[in-house]
Design a protein around this motif. Structure first.
Motif, short mmCIF file in Angstrom:
data_model
loop_
_atom_site.label_atom_id
_atom_site.label_comp_id
_atom_site.label_asym_id
_atom_site.label_seq_id
_atom_site.Cartn_x
_atom_site.Cartn_y
_atom_site.Cartn_z
N PHE A 48 25.08 35.98 48.14
CA PHE A 48 26.43 36.33 47.70
C PHE A 48 26.41 36.34 46.18
O PHE A 48 26.18 35.31 45.55
N VAL A 49 26.62 37.53 45.61
CA VAL A 49 26.53 37.70 44.16
C VAL A 49 27.94 37.73 43.59
O VAL A 49 28.68 38.70 43.80
N THR A 50 28.30 36.66 42.89
CA THR A 50 29.61 36.58 42.24
C THR A 50 29.59 35.48 41.20
O THR A 50 28.84 34.52 41.32
N ARG A 51 30.41 35.65 40.20
CA ARG A 51 30.60 34.59 39.21
C ARG A 51 32.04 34.07 39.27
O ARG A 51 32.49 33.37 38.39
N HIS A 52 32.74 34.43 40.37
CA HIS A 52 34.15 34.07 40.50
C HIS A 52 34.35 32.98 41.55
O HIS A 52 34.05 33.19 42.73
N PRO A 53 34.87 31.82 41.15
CA PRO A 53 35.11 30.73 42.10
C PRO A 53 36.03 31.14 43.26
O PRO A 53 35.84 30.69 44.39
N ARG A 99 44.57 43.66 37.87
CA ARG A 99 43.27 43.98 37.27
C ARG A 99 43.05 43.14 36.02
O ARG A 99 43.95 42.91 35.23
N GLY A 100 41.82 42.66 35.86
CA GLY A 100 41.47 41.88 34.68
C GLY A 100 41.86 40.42 34.76
O GLY A 100 41.59 39.66 33.83
N LYS A 101 42.46 40.00 35.87
CA LYS A 101 42.85 38.60 36.05
C LYS A 101 41.86 37.92 36.99
O LYS A 101 41.31 38.54 37.89
N GLU A 102 41.67 36.63 36.77
CA GLU A 102 40.84 35.83 37.68
C GLU A 102 41.65 35.60 38.95
O GLU A 102 42.75 35.06 38.90
N LEU A 103 41.11 36.01 40.09
CA LEU A 103 41.81 35.88 41.36
C LEU A 103 41.30 34.68 42.14
O LEU A 103 40.10 34.43 42.17
N ASN A 104 42.21 33.97 42.78
CA ASN A 104 41.80 32.88 43.66
C ASN A 104 41.68 33.41 45.09
O ASN A 104 41.94 34.59 45.35
N ALA A 105 41.28 32.56 46.01
CA ALA A 105 41.07 32.98 47.39
C ALA A 105 42.34 33.54 48.01
O ALA A 105 42.29 34.53 48.76
N ASP A 106 43.50 32.94 47.71
CA ASP A 106 44.77 33.46 48.23
C ASP A 106 45.04 34.86 47.71
O ASP A 106 45.51 35.73 48.45
N ASP A 107 44.77 35.08 46.42
CA ASP A 107 44.95 36.41 45.82
C ASP A 107 44.05 37.43 46.51
O ASP A 107 44.48 38.55 46.80
N LEU A 108 42.81 37.05 46.76
CA LEU A 108 41.88 37.96 47.42
C LEU A 108 42.37 38.33 48.81
O LEU A 108 42.32 39.50 49.21
#
Length: 101
Positions: A7-12, A74-83
């Motif tokens: 899983f390639v991501t840098r987003h928590p 766009r351009g904001k850090e999304l959390n799991a709920d946002d996703l």
């Protein structure tokens, strides 16, 4: 060697989303070095198209983390709920470069 899932991501938030989905991931990576891949491996994430093509050229499978994101997100850090609210899902793609004629 058994097939592996990366899983390639840098987003928590994406990592948490994957955990909520119960995805079986062998390794989470901030950046992918395609030289580690073997045929049949699975790569999950949002890769640049040329890197996704390299994944596919090596016989691995590419699953894109797709979102239906409104422009204001766009351009904001999304959390799991946002996703989840953006309809996050994994979609398999085969990416092949078009060679010049």
């Amino acid at each position: 060697m058994p097939e592996r899932t990366y899983f390639v991501t840098r987003h928590p938030g994406a990592v948490e989303w994957a955990e909520r989905q119960g995805l079986a991931v062998d390794e989470s990576l901030a950046h992918l070095d395609p030289s580690i891949l073997a045929p049949g491996d699975r790569v999950l994430g949002t890769l640049p198209v040329h890197l996704a093509a390299t994944v596919c050229e090596q016989g691995a499978r590419y699953f894109h983390l797709s979102l239906d994101m409104p422009p204001e997100a766009r351009g904001k850090e999304l959390n799991a709920d946002d996703l989840e609210a953006c309809g996050a899902r994994l979609e398999e793609f085969r990416v092949v470069p078009v060679k010049p004629q």
